[in-house]
Design an enzyme around this catalytic site. Structure first.
Site, mmCIF file in Angstrom:
data_model
loop_
_atom_site.group_PDB
_atom_site.id
_atom_site.type_symbol
_atom_site.label_atom_id
_atom_site.label_comp_id
_atom_site.label_asym_id
_atom_site.label_seq_id
_atom_site.Cartn_x
_atom_site.Cartn_y
_atom_site.Cartn_z
ATOM 1 N NE ARG A 199 40.081 30.706 38.951
ATOM 2 C CZ ARG A 199 39.909 30.087 37.969
ATOM 3 N NH1 ARG A 199 40.522 29.358 38.677
ATOM 4 N NH2 ARG A 199 39.325 29.069 36.901
ATOM 5 C CG ASP A 255 37.224 36.258 28.807
ATOM 6 O OD1 ASP A 255 37.559 36.889 29.441
ATOM 7 O OD2 ASP A 255 36.729 34.883 30.303
ATOM 8 C CE LYS A 306 36.934 33.099 27.297
ATOM 9 N NZ LYS A 306 37.085 32.446 27.616
ATOM 10 C CG ASP A 362 40.665 33.010 29.080
ATOM 11 O OD1 ASP A 362 39.450 33.802 29.589
ATOM 12 O OD2 ASP A 362 40.256 31.975 29.282
ATOM 13 C CD GLU A 379 37.914 36.122 33.330
ATOM 14 O OE1 GLU A 379 36.360 36.350 32.657
ATOM 15 O OE2 GLU A 379 38.793 35.800 32.342
ATOM 16 C CG ASP A 388 32.869 36.063 31.247
ATOM 17 O OD1 ASP A 388 32.234 34.117 31.453
ATOM 18 O OD2 ASP A 388 34.063 35.666 31.202
#
Length: 460
Positions: free
Chosen positions: A314, A233, A240, A310, A312, A251
Site C-alpha cells: 500500500r 517481499d 515473514k 510488511d 509495504e 507479490d
C-alpha cells in the site's frame, strides 16, 4: 504461448460431445451401436470432468465424450472444458455440440493449454481445437495471450524477475504497441518526490523504480492503471515466517495483471488515453531498511507512520496513485496482492473490489460473472477510517487490531485518490494454489479480463 487453435475441415477433426447426467442418454442414442456398447462397458455416466474416447472400427478415435455438471447445478464450472488439453490424446478436435457456454468453453480451452516452460521442458499439449462458428476469436486470443503474459511474469522466480526485469517486461509490451515508456530509478525517486516507493525498496541491492507507460490519443478519456510491483517481499524488518515467504515471488502479481490488462486494451485499440504506473521494488532486509514507526512524507503531502513494514504494498501504491491522481483521470484502477485478510474472507479465487462509483460497481460485477473472472464487492466502510489514525503522523499504514484488514488497506489507498473521477481498487491473490480446469497451479490472471470488458463496453 503457442495458439491451440487452427482451421481444418470438419471431416478431419475429432468431435467432442459434451454430456451431463441428464443429457447422456439422449446423446448415447445418437452414437453408433458399437460406441454405445463401449461406453456401457466402461461404465461411463457423464460424470463431471470425466472423458471417454470412443474408437472407430479401425482403432482410431472416432468421438470423445466429456462430462459436465448439470445445467442447474450450483457448482457448475463454465471453465470445465479447460481440462480437455490435459486429458485429450494428440489430435485436432471440434465441439460437436454446445457446452454450457460456447465462448467461455473456447477461452477455457486456450487457458488450459498454458504451460510454464522457462526452466524445465514443459511439453505443449499436441491438442488443437477448430474454433466454433460465431465466436470472436481475435478477442479470445487477445485474452488468452494476456493471461499467459501475467502467468509467465508471476511464475518467474525473483532472481530473474526483479525491479529491472519487470521494467524490461513492461518496456517490451510498450514497444509492441508503440507506447511511450520511461522509468525513475533509485535515488532519483526521492528527488522527484516518490519517498514511499524509495523507502520500501532502498534496502535491496536491486534499485527500486517507477515504471511509466502511456499510449493512445490524448484527446480520449484518460484511463490509468496502477499495479503493485513488489518483486519479492520478505516482510522487511517485520519479517515473514518461511511459510509466508515461500511464494512471495508472486507479490508483483498486481503489476503482471495490470500489464496483461494494458496489453488487451492496446491490442483492441480501445479509444482511451492509457497510462500504466508500476512501482517496482524488492522489500528486503538490511541495515538501511525502513523501520516500524518511521515516518515518511508521501508524494501527496501526508505524513505516513509505518505500523508494519510488511504492509509495504500500500505504501508503494500510495505514491503511484498520488501521481496518477494529479492528472484527474476519468478512471483510475489499481491492482495488488495486498492482504491476507482478503484471502481469509473470500479465499484465493474471489478477489474483493472496492469503489464508490455505483455504476462502475455494477459493471464490474456483471462482467466478472459473464467472463467467469470472479470478483466480489466489499465496502469502503467510513467508520473504519479512524482506525488509520496515528498519534504522531497524519496516517498509519497498518493499524493494530487485525480486524477488516482488506477494508482498512482500501481506505488507506483512498486517502491518495482525491481528483480522479472514478476509482477502482482490487485486492487480488494472483495465484492458483491447486490446479483447476483452465487454471493451472501457479501465477494467475485475475480481474484483468473483467475490467477489460468494462473498458471495451465503455470505450470500444
Amino acid at each position: 504461448m503457442q495458439s491451440p487453435f487452427e482451421t481444418a475441415p470438419a471431416a478431419s477433426t475429432i468431435p467432442i460431445y459434451f454430456a451431463t447426467k441428464a443429457t447422456w442418454a439422449g446423446i448415447s442414442r445418437e452414437l453408433p451401436a458399437e460406441a454405445r456398447q463401449f461406453a456401457l462397458a466402461n461404465d461411463f455416466t457423464a460424470k463431471s470432468g470425466k472423458l471417454l474416447t470412443l474408437p472407430s472400427p479401425d482403432g482410431k478415435i472416432a468421438q470423445v465424450v466429456f462430462g459436465l455438471e448439470d445445467a442447474t447445478s450450483k457448482s457448475r464450472d463454465l471453465f470445465r472444458p479447460g481440462a480437455l488439453p490435459g486429458l485429450l490424446p494428440p489430435g485436432t478436435y471440434r465441439f460437436a455440440n454446445a457446452p454450457h457456454d460456447m465462448r467461455l468453453a473456447t477461452l477455457a480451452f486456450a487457458l488450459g493449454s498454458y504451460r510454464f516452460g522457462r526452466y524445465r521442458k514443459a511439453d505443449q499439449p499436441e491438442v488443437r481445437l477448430v474454433p466454433p462458428d460465431g465466436i470472436d476469436m481475435p478477442d479470445i486470443t487477445r485474452m488468452a495471450e494476456a493471461a499467459s503474459l501475467a502467468r509467465d511474469l508471476i511464475n518467474t522466480p525473483s532472481n530473474d524477475m526483479g525491479p529491472e526485469e519487470l521494467a524490461l517486461a513492461a518496456q517490451a509490451v510498450a514497444a509492441r504497441y508503440g507506447a511511450s515508456f520511461s522509468t525513475i530509478v533509485g535515488d532519483e525517486l526521492t528527488r522527484q518526490n516518490f519517498p514511499l516507493i524509495h523507502a520500501v525498496g532502498m534496502a535491496s541491492t536491486r534499485a527500486p523504480r517507477l515504471i511509466d507507460l502511456t499510449w493512445g490519443d490524448s484527446a480520449h478519456p484518460r484511463v490509468t492503471l496502477v499495479g503493485k510491483g513488489v518483486c519479492f517481499d520478505t516482510g522487511g524488518l517485520d519479517l515473514k515466517p518461511s511459510s509466508g515467504m515461500l511464494i512471495m515471488k508472486k507479490d508483483m502479481g498486481g503489476a503482471a495483471n495490470v500489464l496483461a490488462l494494458a496489453q488487451m486494451v492496446m491490442d483492441a485499440k480501445l479509444k482511451v488515453r492509457l497510462r500504466v504506473l508500476i512501482p517496482a521494488v524488492e522489500n528486503a532486509v538490511a541495515g538501511n531498511a525502513f523501520r516500524p514507526l518511521d515516518i515518511f512524507k508521501s508524494r501527496n503531502g501526508l505524513n505516513v507512520e509505518i505500523g508494519n513494514t510488511d504492509a509495504e504494498g500500500r505504501l508503494v501504491l500510495a505514491d503511484a496513485l498520488a501521481l496518477a491522481d494529479e492528472e484527474k483521470p476519468d478512471l483510475l484502477v489499481d491492482l495488488g496482492t495486498l492482504t491476507g485478510a482478503a484471502r481469509v474472507a473470500l479465499g484465493p479465487d474471489l478477489p474483493p473490489f472496492y469503489t464508490n462509483d455505483e455504476t462502475l460497481a455494477q459493471d464490474v460485477a456483471r462482467y466478472a460473472k459473464e467472463e467467469n473472472d470472479p470478483l466480489w464487492r466489499m465496502p469502503l466502510w467510513p467508520p473504519y477510517d479512524s482506525w488509520l489514525d496515528s498519534k504522531t503522523a497524519d496516517i498509519n499504514n497498518a493499524p493494530s487490531g487485525g480486524f477488516a484488514g482488506s477494508i482498512t488497506c482500501a481506505l488507506f489507498l483512498q486517502r491518495f485518490v482525491t481528483d480522479a473521477k472514478s476509482w477502482l481498487h482490487v485486492d487480488i491473490y494472483g495465484w492458483t494454489p491447486s490446479a483447476k480446469p483452465a487454471r493451472p497451479e501457479g501465477g494467475e490472471c485475475q480481474a484483468a479480463r473483467a475490467i477489460y470488458k468494462v473498458l471495451s463496453e465503455r470505450y470500444g
